[in-house]
Design a protein around this motif. Structure first.
Motif, PDB file in Angstrom:
ATOM      1  N   ILE A 113     -43.491  43.307  -8.434  1.00  0.00           N
ATOM      2  CA  ILE A 113     -42.780  43.891  -7.289  1.00  0.00           C
ATOM      3  C   ILE A 113     -43.388  45.235  -6.904  1.00  0.00           C
ATOM      4  N   SER A 114     -43.652  46.094  -7.899  1.00  0.00           N
ATOM      5  CA  SER A 114     -44.237  47.406  -7.586  1.00  0.00           C
ATOM      6  C   SER A 114     -45.640  47.265  -7.022  1.00  0.00           C
ATOM      7  N   MET A 115     -46.366  46.223  -7.456  1.00  0.00           N
ATOM      8  CA  MET A 115     -47.715  45.974  -6.966  1.00  0.00           C
ATOM      9  C   MET A 115     -47.700  45.491  -5.517  1.00  0.00           C
ATOM     10  N   MET A 116     -46.673  44.713  -5.166  1.00  0.00           N
ATOM     11  CA  MET A 116     -46.628  44.114  -3.837  1.00  0.00           C
ATOM     12  C   MET A 116     -45.846  44.945  -2.824  1.00  0.00           C
ATOM     13  N   MET A 117     -45.019  45.872  -3.290  1.00  0.00           N
ATOM     14  CA  MET A 117     -44.176  46.629  -2.365  1.00  0.00           C
ATOM     15  C   MET A 117     -44.965  47.418  -1.316  1.00  0.00           C
ATOM     16  N   PRO A 118     -46.113  48.041  -1.667  1.00  0.00           N
ATOM     17  CA  PRO A 118     -46.877  48.732  -0.607  1.00  0.00           C
ATOM     18  C   PRO A 118     -47.302  47.808   0.524  1.00  0.00           C
ATOM     19  N   TYR A 119     -47.608  46.547   0.202  1.00  0.00           N
ATOM     20  CA  TYR A 119     -47.966  45.596   1.257  1.00  0.00           C
ATOM     21  C   TYR A 119     -46.772  45.385   2.193  1.00  0.00           C
ATOM     22  N   ASP A 138     -43.952  53.758  -9.601  1.00  0.00           N
ATOM     23  CA  ASP A 138     -43.839  53.878 -11.057  1.00  0.00           C
ATOM     24  C   ASP A 138     -42.410  53.617 -11.514  1.00  0.00           C
ATOM     25  N   ILE A 139     -41.444  54.173 -10.770  1.00  0.00           N
ATOM     26  CA  ILE A 139     -40.032  53.972 -11.112  1.00  0.00           C
ATOM     27  C   ILE A 139     -39.664  52.496 -10.994  1.00  0.00           C
ATOM     28  N   ILE A 140     -40.130  51.853  -9.897  1.00  0.00           N
ATOM     29  CA  ILE A 140     -39.858  50.433  -9.689  1.00  0.00           C
ATOM     30  C   ILE A 140     -40.452  49.614 -10.827  1.00  0.00           C
ATOM     31  N   GLU A 141     -41.691  49.943 -11.210  1.00  0.00           N
ATOM     32  CA  GLU A 141     -42.359  49.171 -12.257  1.00  0.00           C
ATOM     33  C   GLU A 141     -41.667  49.356 -13.606  1.00  0.00           C
ATOM     34  N   ARG A 142     -41.364  50.603 -13.949  1.00  0.00           N
ATOM     35  CA  ARG A 142     -40.728  50.842 -15.239  1.00  0.00           C
ATOM     36  C   ARG A 142     -39.354  50.174 -15.300  1.00  0.00           C
ATOM     37  N   GLY A 143     -38.599  50.311 -14.199  1.00  0.00           N
ATOM     38  CA  GLY A 143     -37.280  49.685 -14.164  1.00  0.00           C
ATOM     39  C   GLY A 143     -37.368  48.173 -14.227  1.00  0.00           C
ATOM     40  N   TYR A 189     -38.125  37.616  14.733  1.00  0.00           N
ATOM     41  CA  TYR A 189     -37.664  36.981  13.493  1.00  0.00           C
ATOM     42  C   TYR A 189     -38.831  36.718  12.544  1.00  0.00           C
ATOM     43  N   ARG A 190     -39.940  36.207  13.059  1.00  0.00           N
ATOM     44  CA  ARG A 190     -41.061  35.812  12.201  1.00  0.00           C
ATOM     45  C   ARG A 190     -41.698  37.014  11.509  1.00  0.00           C
ATOM     46  N   ILE A 191     -41.719  38.148  12.184  1.00  0.00           N
ATOM     47  CA  ILE A 191     -42.274  39.356  11.562  1.00  0.00           C
ATOM     48  C   ILE A 191     -41.457  39.722  10.319  1.00  0.00           C
ATOM     49  N   GLY A 192     -40.159  39.823  10.490  1.00  0.00           N
ATOM     50  CA  GLY A 192     -39.306  40.192   9.366  1.00  0.00           C
ATOM     51  C   GLY A 192     -39.312  39.159   8.262  1.00  0.00           C
ATOM     52  N   ASP A 193     -39.334  37.884   8.642  1.00  0.00           N
ATOM     53  CA  ASP A 193     -39.286  36.800   7.660  1.00  0.00           C
ATOM     54  C   ASP A 193     -40.520  36.789   6.763  1.00  0.00           C
ATOM     55  N   SER A 194     -41.658  37.252   7.261  1.00  0.00           N
ATOM     56  CA  SER A 194     -42.901  37.216   6.483  1.00  0.00           C
ATOM     57  C   SER A 194     -43.034  38.369   5.496  1.00  0.00           C
ATOM     58  N   THR A 195     -42.603  39.555   5.907  1.00  0.00           N
ATOM     59  CA  THR A 195     -43.018  40.760   5.199  1.00  0.00           C
ATOM     60  C   THR A 195     -42.362  40.971   3.843  1.00  0.00           C
ATOM     61  N   THR A 196     -41.206  40.365   3.602  1.00  0.00           N
ATOM     62  CA  THR A 196     -40.549  40.571   2.313  1.00  0.00           C
ATOM     63  C   THR A 196     -40.674  39.363   1.384  1.00  0.00           C
ATOM     64  N   ASN A 197     -41.443  38.354   1.798  1.00  0.00           N
ATOM     65  CA  ASN A 197     -41.686  37.209   0.917  1.00  0.00           C
ATOM     66  C   ASN A 197     -42.245  37.644  -0.433  1.00  0.00           C
ATOM     67  N   ILE A 198     -43.090  38.679  -0.412  1.00  0.00           N
ATOM     68  CA  ILE A 198     -43.878  39.028  -1.595  1.00  0.00           C
ATOM     69  C   ILE A 198     -43.137  39.917  -2.586  1.00  0.00           C
ATOM     70  N   ILE A 199     -41.883  40.289  -2.284  1.00  0.00           N
ATOM     71  CA  ILE A 199     -41.151  41.150  -3.218  1.00  0.00           C
ATOM     72  C   ILE A 199     -39.799  40.565  -3.620  1.00  0.00           C
TER      73      ILE A 199
END
Length: 525
Positions: free
Chosen positions: A489-495, A22-27, A448-458
């Motif tokens: 960002i707030s929607m995708m952060m849990p992923y 909620d904080i991320i979304e509002r901000g 490297y590939r694990i880390g490179d993939s997971t933050t694409n969405i935020i």
């Protein structure tokens, strides 16, 4: 739209994750429109580049030459955009940055086919069949899995599957943003996972090979070096993506109060006739494409190696083929269902598809300037090298070191897009270091590939992120709060949290069991 707005429960009843989101979304949503936001990003990059340039900020690292594979000490300094050269760059490169943006041609060409398929009614009819034939509980894993598999077809998943995800979810009476989130999570968050080898595998393998030859001139990292790990990862990401969508994201979004797609009724005779014609049109198209790729000397194979995948003409033309896969069956459906009665109706569908792209084009132009400024200034390279130096100085060994690299790659990806560009910087540092500790280059590449993939969405720096935000904004509820970057960002952060955590756990277990990463690819030298 979101729990931050729609939920009636008291804030104390929410979990810590929901309150944080909620904080991320509002901000995030307190920030300006994405177009204005990227303008500010560009202006900030200009100012920051000038300040860091005056401070003399620079980094030195061993850079790998793409052509020769040789390792050469390279010093990179922050380039100011407020010098004469920088100002010339901003003026002369503006159009080139826009027309050269990876998403521009892809999305416009793909939308031509999708537009005709949509205007003719083909997509609606197909979705109706899906709704009538698919149990509601399976639609989320199917969508996430389709997203993961789509990344083998270049950028098709971003421009076709993500907006389609919203329509599919609405067809089931579910929140369209949850459909966008599920598809985006699969396409981008699960970028490294797949059941087949994609174009990224030989690209990263080639870079890893050259880095490994710093210590072993005969070492070879093959395109299938990580295949076993990525194969299993496909099911892990599908399970995690389904859980996050159904248990976290969609409940948080709440009840969608915008205009919903009508629930599916039984198929009409006209729709059945149209679908039959569309099926035959698709089969004829598929047979034509097969004739262009299956024979040994087929024109869409690689002229030198004969390969179908990788950097072949087939893979380079996948968006054109995908466009035809929507356009031709769409036309066939229209004539069969009588929603198209003349060529003018086809033209109307094409024009309508392009007219809906206005806001997307503006976002692409502004974000392209920001990305080009960021690349010119060398801010991304300096951040990546500084992170690598920090990790080297920590003193970790073994699996903790490998996990630290996963995290570093994830953090670096927030500031520097492009899997190969980061790996060109990081591979010559970490592959020899890991080899001296007894780990294979294939193992380092997996981390490297694990880390490179997971933050694409935020990260807004990801090429398609502003376009996904534009897709999401289409489902803004009347008289409701805006859908902005904060919403996405707030929607995708849990992923990101679950994908990164789940993948790290799998990585640790795989390491402890000493399982092979791919054919002939072990963990230890």
């Amino acid at each position: 739209m979101s729990t931050a707005v729609n939920a009636t429960a008291n804030n104390k009843q929410k979990g810590a994750l929901q309150r944080f989101l909620d904080i991320i979304e509002r901000g995030g949503n307190a920030l300006p429109h994405p177009i204005i936001m990227f303008f500010y990003f560009a202006a900030g990059t200009i100012a920051l580049s000038a300040i860091l340039n005056m401070l003399g900020v620079s980094v030195t690292y061993d850079a790998m030459d793409r052509a020769t594979g040789e390792l050469m000490p390279t010093t990179v300094t922050i380039q100011s955009l407020l010098t004469a050269d920088g100002i010339r760059f901003m003026f002369t490169n503006a159009i080139r940055a826009f027309t050269g943006h990876a998403a521009l041609g892809t999305i416009l060409v793909a939308m031509l086919g999708v537009g005709v398929a949509e205007s003719s009614g083909l997509i609606s009819a197909m979705l109706k069949r899906v709704v009538l034939a698919t149990p509601k509980r399976l639609i989320t894993p199917i969508l996430v899995f389709a997203g993961i598999m789509s990344n083998v077809a270049s950028d098709a998943g971003y421009v076709v599957l993500v907006p389609l995800g919203a329509i599919v979810f609405m067809s089931f009476g579910r929140h369209p943003l949850a459909g966008i989130a599920a598809a985006f999570a699969g396409v981008s968050g699960g970028f490294s996972a797949n059941l087949v080898i994609g174009s990224t595998d030989p690209l990263l393998g080639g870079i890893s090979t050259e880095a490994a030859r710093i210590l072993d001139p005969t070492y070879m990292v093959t395109p299938v070096a990580n295949y076993y790990f990525m194969f299993v990862s496909t099911f892990l990401i599908t399970i995690l993506g389904t859980f996050v969508t159904d248990k976290i994201v969609e409940p948080r979004l709440g009840q969608y109060k915008g205009e919903m797609t009508k629930q599916a009724d039984q198929m009409t005779p006209e729709e059945m006739k149209g679908l039959k014609r569309a099926k035959w049109a698709f089969l004829i198209l598929a047979a034509t494409v097969a004739a262009l790729i299956l024979p040994e000397s087929a024109p869409l194979r690689d002229a030198t190696t004969g390969a179908i995948l990788g950097n072949s003409p087939f893979m380079q033309s996948i968006i054109v083929i995908l466009t035809a896969a929507f356009l031709i069956p769409g036309i066939a459906y229209g004539y069969g269902a009588k929603t198209i009665t003349s060529p003018d109706d086809i033209v109307k569908g094409l024009v309508k598809a392009m007219s809906s792209m206005g806001s997307v084009l503006v976002i692409i132009f502004v974000s392209a300037q920001f990305v080009s400024y960021f690349a010119y200034s060398n801010l991304g390279i300096v951040a990546a090298v500084s992170g690598a130096d920090m990790l080297q100085g920590i003193g970790f060994t073994g699996i903790p070191l490998a996990v630290s690299m996963v995290v570093l790659a994830a953090v670096t990806n927030l500031f520097m897009g492009g899997a190969s560009s980061k790996w060109l910087i990081m591979a010559p540092v970490f592959i020899p270091m890991f080899m001296q500790l007894g780990f294979t280059p294939e193992y380092t590449q997996v981390a490297y590939r694990i880390g490179d993939s997971t933050t694409n969405i935020i990260t807004p720096l990801m090429t398609y992120f502003p376009i996904i935000a534009s897709f999401a904004a289409r489902y803004e509820e009347k008289n409701g709060p805006k859908i902005g970057i904060g919403t996405v960002i707030s929607m995708m952060m849990p992923y990101t949290f679950f994908f990164l955590g789940g993948w790290i756990v799998m990585f640790i277990i795989w390491s402890m069991l000493n399982l092979p990463l791919g054919p002939g690819a072990a963990i230890m030298l």
